[in-house]
Design an enzyme around this catalytic site. Structure first.
Site, PDB file in Angstrom:
ATOM      1  N   GLY A  10       0.879  -1.022  -0.371  1.00 23.12           N
ATOM      2  CA  GLY A  10      -0.100   0.316   0.065  1.00 23.12           C
ATOM      3  C   GLY A  10       1.032   1.466   0.054  1.00 23.12           C
ATOM      4  N   GLY A  12      -0.459   4.530   0.377  1.00 23.67           N
ATOM      5  CA  GLY A  12      -1.756   6.037   0.573  1.00 23.67           C
ATOM      6  C   GLY A  12      -0.404   6.519   1.938  1.00 23.67           C
ATOM      7  N   PHE A  13      -1.481   6.651   2.914  1.00 20.87           N
ATOM      8  CA  PHE A  13      -0.779   7.590   3.465  1.00 20.87           C
ATOM      9  C   PHE A  13       0.725   7.628   4.266  1.00 20.87           C
ATOM     10  CE2 PHE A  13      -3.996  10.609   2.266  1.00 20.87           C
ATOM     11  CZ  PHE A  13      -3.673  11.667   1.982  1.00 20.87           C
ATOM     12  N   VAL A  78      -1.571  -7.587  -4.092  1.00 12.52           N
ATOM     13  CA  VAL A  78      -1.643  -8.460  -2.913  1.00 12.52           C
ATOM     14  C   VAL A  78      -2.636  -9.563  -2.916  1.00 12.52           C
ATOM     15  CG1 VAL A  78      -0.680  -8.963  -0.775  1.00 12.52           C
ATOM     16  CG2 VAL A  78       0.369  -7.879  -1.948  1.00 12.52           C
ATOM     17  N   GLU A 174     -18.609  17.489   2.327  1.00  9.23           N
ATOM     18  CA  GLU A 174     -18.252  18.092   1.049  1.00  9.23           C
ATOM     19  C   GLU A 174     -18.506  18.446  -0.136  1.00  9.23           C
ATOM     20  OE1 GLU A 174     -14.048  18.003   3.499  1.00  9.23           O
ATOM     21  OE2 GLU A 174     -14.199  16.824   2.149  1.00  9.23           O
ATOM     22  N   ASP A 303      -5.868   2.587   7.470  1.00  7.90           N
ATOM     23  CA  ASP A 303      -7.429   2.751   7.774  1.00  7.90           C
ATOM     24  C   ASP A 303      -7.779   1.406   8.135  1.00  7.90           C
ATOM     25  OD1 ASP A 303      -7.876   5.806   6.876  1.00  7.90           O
ATOM     26  OD2 ASP A 303      -9.287   4.840   5.561  1.00  7.90           O
ATOM     27  N   ALA A 318      -6.227  11.099   7.802  1.00  5.23           N
ATOM     28  CA  ALA A 318      -5.139  11.156   7.467  1.00  5.23           C
ATOM     29  C   ALA A 318      -3.905  11.098   8.286  1.00  5.23           C
ATOM     30  CB  ALA A 318      -5.105  11.726   5.878  1.00  5.23           C
ATOM     31  N   GLN A 319      -4.519  11.878   9.134  1.00  7.63           N
ATOM     32  CA  GLN A 319      -3.116  11.727  10.290  1.00  7.63           C
ATOM     33  C   GLN A 319      -2.684  10.677  11.032  1.00  7.63           C
ATOM     34  OE1 GLN A 319      -0.932  13.927  11.542  1.00  7.63           O
ATOM     35  NE2 GLN A 319      -1.781  15.433   9.282  1.00  7.63           N
TER      36      GLN A 319
END
Ligand SMILES: Cc1cc2nc3c(=O)[nH]c(=O)nc-3n(C[C@H](O)[C@H](O)[C@H](O)COP(=O)(O)OP(=O)(O)OC[C@H]3O[C@@H](n4cnc5c(N)ncnc54)[C@H](O)[C@@H]3O)c2cc1C
Length: 460
Positions: A10, A12-13, A78, A174, A303, A318-319
């Site tokens: 992964g 991602g973040f 994977v 949003e 996540d 994300a943090q």
């Protein structure tokens, strides 16, 4: 002695933060992602509502890690983990389940959509998770407006111009705000038969308030703002049905050709791969150093991990992912180099924000609760700062200024492949076709590792 191998699944973040934290570690690092880019998901809704283009929030992972010579980036999916053999299985277009062995494994595979057991909704209500999703949602909005413009019978305009968002968390809120800004302001002079400003935007949720993860005063401010933008907010009502003609909510049918799912998320199958304990949402329960119970060399972050702090599970934001990725990178680095081990993982919460339309955001950081333009300016600065490269930061910043001044959008294109012929160009195979299947990756890798060597080698 050969260097240990660290596999990160992964980009991602969380995965990227781990890879960066390992940049000076004497180890071979392999980052595997099924997508070739790192995606800045918090701005996905701006691609879906035409403010930004896909290239402004996605960056090739290979490019981000190009300076890390010991890090190899592999495009592949994977499909499982063999804890006993210490390998993951990787598939790509040409090869299935190639075992790749590891000394340390970091799983950072994020989440996907969950329709809460109603998978039949998926075909009528796409979600928003990838760049392809965002472009598909943008296509759907724009296509429906085009259909309405082409429709001579004004009685049909109402259904075509009703947009429904299911889920009033940050993404739905949003999206609803951004869609209202798009149709009420920016598109209004571009159509002749229809008035986009008259579009009906409905935001539905079972929860009693919008943005339920924020404090009540900020939920209320967001709700009022949505109403001022002409968004119809329906709370405390469950969606019983979604089909090609709209939805049934609280027993009432709302006709619509455009329903977007912004509600639940489901974790990746990492828990299943590891045959380990998961929480009720299916996220992998991890130890206080983010390792998997009984497997000190396997870590799950972001996540897809379930980590309790202060008696509550950390949110999927994300943090959390970035801090967990960094922590595990540092932990593995210290284990390999014999350095002192970091304290057990502790999340430092810097606060949450959500945007509602143009120049308005809500911000919650400890006891500080703000809403309005000031909060939006903080939101804008923070989001620019966390984009992956300085060129993206500049590009998004200029786009926001341009859109704010001229009302022009980054992309109002309907990019539909319908009817296009298949691409028959011959390209070099991504995998050496002569290489035997089921062979471990080290044998397939060129002797000199590193992302550049990989990209030119024609190997997996
Ligand atoms: C629309 C939207 C808006 C959001 N807005 C905000 C916000 O405003 N603020 C905020 O803090 N958070 C926000 N979030 C949440 C935030 O984006 C996530 O918490 C964060 O991305 C989690 O990081 P991660 O690394 O765990 O997973 P991801 O960033 O999702 O990365 C997972 C990576 O794993 C790869 N992958 C998955 N499965 C496999 C596999 N089997 N094989 C290979 N690769 C695989 C994926 O391709 C992906 O690159 C938002 C999320 C969404 C969807």
């Amino acid at each position: 002695m050969s260097q240990p191998r660290i596999i990160i699944v992964g980009g991602g973040f969380a995965g990227l933060a781990a890879a960066k934290a390992l940049r000076s570690t004497p180890a071979k690092i392999i980052l595997i992602d099924r997508s070739n880019h790192h995606l800045f998901q918090p701005l996905l809704y701006q691609v879906a509502t035409s403010v930004l283009t896909p290239g402004q929030i996605g960056t090739p992972i290979r490019g981000i890690l190009r300076k890390q010579k010991d890090t190899t980036v592999i495009l592949g999916e994977v499909t499982g983990v063999d804890k006993a053999r210490k390998c993951v299985f990787v598939s790509n277009a040409d090869r299935q389940n190639v075992p790749v062995s590891y000394n340390y494994l970091i799983l950072a595979t994020g989440v996907s959509h969950s329709y809460f057991g109603h998978n039949e909704f998926a075909q009528y209500a796409p979600g928003l998770k990838t760049l392809a999703d965002a472009v598909a949602v943008r296509n759907k909005f724009l296509q429906t407006l085009e259909q309405a413009e082409a429709e001579e019978d004004p009685r049909r305009h109402r259904d075509l111009m009703t947009f429904i968002l299911v889920g009033a968390g940050p993404t739905g809120t949003e999206m609803a705000g951004a869609l209202a800004v798009l149709v009420r302001g920016m598109l209004k002079s571009e159509f002749r038969r229809i008035d986009p400003a008259s579009a009906r935007i409905v935001l539905v949720d079972m929860a009693p308030r919008v943005l339920p993860s924020f404090s009540e005063d900020l939920s209320k401010a967001a709700n009022e703002r949505l109403k001022r933008l002409g968004v119809e907010v329906r709370l405390g009502q469950s969606v019983d049905q979604i089909d090609a003609d709209g939805i049934v909510v609280g027993g009432e049918r709302i006709a619509s050709k455009t329903v977007i799912w912004t509600a639940g998320v489901a974790p990746s199958p990492a828990g299943h791969w590891l045959q380990t304990q998961t929480d009720r949402a299916g996220r992998v329960r991890v130890e206080s150093d983010l390792s998997v119970p009984g497997q000190s060399e396997i870590f799950v972050v972001g996540d897809t991990a379930s980590f309790d702090q202060g008696g509550k599970p950390l949110p999927g934001v994300a943090q959390v992912a970035i801090q967990q990725g960094r922590y595990v990178g540092k932990l593995i680095h210290n284990r390999i180099t014999g350095g002192s081990l970091p304290e057990l993982f502790r999340y430092s919460d810097k606060g949450s924000m959500a945007v509602v339309g143009k120049g308005f955001a809500v911000l919650q950081s400890g006891k500080v609760h703000r809403s309005g333009l000031g909060a939006w300016l903080v939101w804008a600065a923070v989001h620019l700062q966390f984009l992956a490269t300085s060129s993206l930061r500049l590009s998004v910043f200029l786009q926001w200024i341009w859109t704010g001044l001229t009302r022009q959008r980054g992309s109002l294109l309907i990019v539909d492949h319908h009817g296009s012929k298949p691409d028959t160009r011959v390209t070099e195979p991504a995998v050496n076709a002569a290489a035997p299947h089921k062979q471990d990756l080290p044998e397939l890798l060129p002797k000199s590792s590193g992302s550049r060597a990989m990209s030119g080698s024609g190997q997996l």
